[in-house]
Design an enzyme around this catalytic site. Structure first.
Site, PDB file in Angstrom:
ATOM      1  N   SER A 102       0.613  -1.450  -0.143  1.00 28.08           N
ATOM      2  CA  SER A 102      -0.084  -0.113  -0.145  1.00 28.08           C
ATOM      3  C   SER A 102       0.382   1.650   0.384  1.00 28.08           C
ATOM      4  O   SER A 102       1.288   1.521  -1.007  1.00 28.08           O
ATOM      5  CB  SER A 102      -1.010  -0.121   0.951  1.00 28.08           C
ATOM      6  OG  SER A 102      -2.233   1.459   1.135  1.00 28.08           O
ATOM      7  N   ASP A 241      -2.365   6.769  -3.939  1.00 25.75           N
ATOM      8  CA  ASP A 241      -1.289   5.650  -2.616  1.00 25.75           C
ATOM      9  C   ASP A 241      -0.597   4.160  -3.594  1.00 25.75           C
ATOM     10  O   ASP A 241      -1.119   4.624  -4.592  1.00 25.75           O
ATOM     11  CB  ASP A 241      -1.510   4.893  -1.131  1.00 25.75           C
ATOM     12  CG  ASP A 241      -2.510   3.993  -1.806  1.00 25.75           C
ATOM     13  OD1 ASP A 241      -3.404   3.959  -2.688  1.00 25.75           O
ATOM     14  OD2 ASP A 241      -2.308   3.193  -0.251  1.00 25.75           O
ATOM     15  N   ASP A 243      -1.120   1.731  -4.070  1.00 21.80           N
ATOM     16  CA  ASP A 243      -1.762   0.548  -4.076  1.00 21.80           C
ATOM     17  C   ASP A 243      -3.653   0.798  -4.804  1.00 21.80           C
ATOM     18  O   ASP A 243      -4.226   0.087  -4.933  1.00 21.80           O
ATOM     19  CB  ASP A 243      -1.752  -0.350  -3.435  1.00 21.80           C
ATOM     20  CG  ASP A 243      -2.848  -0.578  -2.370  1.00 21.80           C
ATOM     21  OD1 ASP A 243      -2.691   0.474  -1.912  1.00 21.80           O
ATOM     22  OD2 ASP A 243      -3.659  -1.248  -1.652  1.00 21.80           O
ATOM     23  N   ASP A 245      -5.538   2.374  -3.302  1.00 26.04           N
ATOM     24  CA  ASP A 245      -6.781   2.274  -2.616  1.00 26.04           C
ATOM     25  C   ASP A 245      -7.701   3.504  -2.185  1.00 26.04           C
ATOM     26  O   ASP A 245      -8.527   3.541  -1.260  1.00 26.04           O
ATOM     27  CB  ASP A 245      -6.948   1.326  -1.591  1.00 26.04           C
ATOM     28  CG  ASP A 245      -5.888   0.825  -0.822  1.00 26.04           C
ATOM     29  OD1 ASP A 245      -5.145   2.045  -1.026  1.00 26.04           O
ATOM     30  OD2 ASP A 245      -5.741   0.599  -0.044  1.00 26.04           O
TER      31      ASP A 245
END
Length: 445
Positions: A102, A241, A243, A245
């Site tokens: 992440s 960010d 990833d 999400d």
């Protein structure tokens, strides 16, 4: 029951240190494959990743683990976490895997698992997989070993799905948008989706090299986005960010708009159009008191949960809410996705901006946040929150803030840290309360 490997968002750690090693990744693939191998059909798993250098290593190890259990593997390459969840469902796969840490630095990585419904796994599933990691499952016969193949049009499928969430009667023509993809998973899909909807797109963080993900860019470091919005004369900035999400936005003046404000924008817009379920939204205990007061003034409720998107989603599903999220920008819109989706959330915010036909600074700041302060106290052992002196100081602070603010104190789930947060109408009072509690925790620790 405490989980040994899984945290609040999958398995995560420093690469090449336990548990984030190739050997462990292969064991996770074997264990998850065994757990989800049900029935006589040919089983399939979808694997995506962000742009970290270690993604190649973990991807290959996971492929080895899954195929050894007789599961066929579909590789989609660098893709946002919500895209993997979506593709898992649309491809009728038995399991989805996202390789990502992440918003963490490149040296970390993680493994997130999704069930066939596209939702993150339940505690029960994670416990079962951990048991299989400890007790290696029986491998498939040689003739039943799985195959692996890459799907080249996965990005296009996700772009199309994201674009369908934007109202058919609207366009982004005439808008200049800065999009910062954090040199991460959305570096191709996010700019393309915005461009195809008509926007003039200025890109940042779209040259990943395996080591620059989240490095002074993206939603956790939005300064470059804010500066570029002002310098380029853009109408708005969007930062994701690693990833993709999470979403943080900047208005045309370069002022940051956090997840609390964005949830307020979306919830109010959806409420006005009759789309908001249960006349409210779900957020964590960390969301600002100003959001709660703003929603209350609109006749909307705020349901609070523990910190972590999995707890937000659980409350959303239980209460049948369709808007929820975190102050950090992890926004879940369950009409469209089974997890947080930065691009889809951005499109809903942009839709409200287009409808208002006004400046972003006039549309996106829905309430004045009350002063909020968060401090972390590191400790070496023991349970300082169970100390009588600490309890006494906390009780007095709660009494002092009663009616004018809130106090949230919680241990970190990943490190020996106590997080102390207070908010209220009086900034000096908030600072004094936090300092007193932190001092008491340090003394007890």
């Amino acid at each position: 029951m405490t989980r040994k490997y899984f945290g609040t968002d999958g398995i995560r750690g420093a690469t090449n240190l336990h548990p984030m090693t190739a050997d462990m990744a292969m064991k996770v693939g074997m264990a998850a494959g065994a757990h989800f191998r049900r029935g006589d059909h040919r089983h399939r798993v979808v694997i995506g990743k962000d742009t970290r250098l270690s993604g190649y290593m973990l991807e290959n190890a996971l492929v080895a683990g899954f195929t050894s259990m007789g599961m066929d593997v579909t590789l989609v390459g660098p893709m946002p976490t919500p895209a993997v969840a979506m593709l898992t469902r649309s491809m009728r796969a038995d399991l989805g895997v996202m390789i990502s840490a992440s918003h963490n630095p490149f040296a970390d990585n993680g493994i997130k698992l999704f069930g066939p419904d596209g939702y993150k796994l339940s505690d029960a599933d994670e416990h079962a997989i951990e048991a299989l990691i400890e007790n290696e499952p029986v491998l498939s016969a040689a003739a039943d070993i799985g195959r692996a193949r890459r799907v080249e049009d996965a990005r296009g499928r996700y772009i199309h799905a994201a674009k369908t969430t934007f109202p058919d009667d609207l366009t982004l023509e005439g808008l200049k948008i800065v999009v910062d993809c954090a040199n991460g998973a959305a570096y191709q899909v996010a700019p393309t989706a915005l461009w195809e909807l008509g926007a003039e797109v200025v890109t940042l963080g779209v040259t990943p090299n395996g080591k620059n993900i989240n490095d002074r860019c993206g939603s956790t470091a939005p300064e470059a986005m804010c500066e570029t919005v002002v310098a380029s004369g853009a109408h708005i900035g969007v930062a994701l960010d690693g990833d993709a999400d999470r979403l943080i936005v900047a208005d045309e003046t370069g002022r940051v708009v956090d997840g609390d404000q964005l949830m307020a924008v979306i919830a109010e817009g959806w409420s006005n159009s009759g789309r908001l379920n249960r006349a409210g939204l779900v957020a964590t205990v960390m969301s600002n008191l100003g959001l709660e007061r703003h929603l209350s003034g609109l006749g909307l409720d705020l349901v609070r949960t523990r910190v972590g998107d999995r707890y937000v989603l659980e409350a959303m599903r239980e209460g049948r809410h369709n808007v929820g999220g975190e102050q950090s920008g992890h926004i879940i819109l369950s009409d469209y996705a089974t997890t947080g989706d930065g691009l889809i959330a951005a499109l809903q915010v942009l839709a409200e901006l287009v409808r208002a036909n006004a400046l972003a600074s006039e549309v996106l700041h829905r309430f004045a946040p009350v002063p909020q302060l968060l401090k972390n106290v590191r400790f070496s052992g023991g349970r300082p929150l169970e100390n009588d002196d600490v309890k006494s100081v906390i009780a007095k602070a709660e009494e002092e803030l009663n009616g004018s603010g809130r106090l949230v104190i919680r241990p970190s789930g990943t490190e020996p840290v106590i997080r102390v947060m207070a908010e209220g109408d009086d900034k000096r009072q908030v600072e004094a309360v936090v300092d007193r509690i932190c001092d008491a925790v340090r003394s007890a620790a």
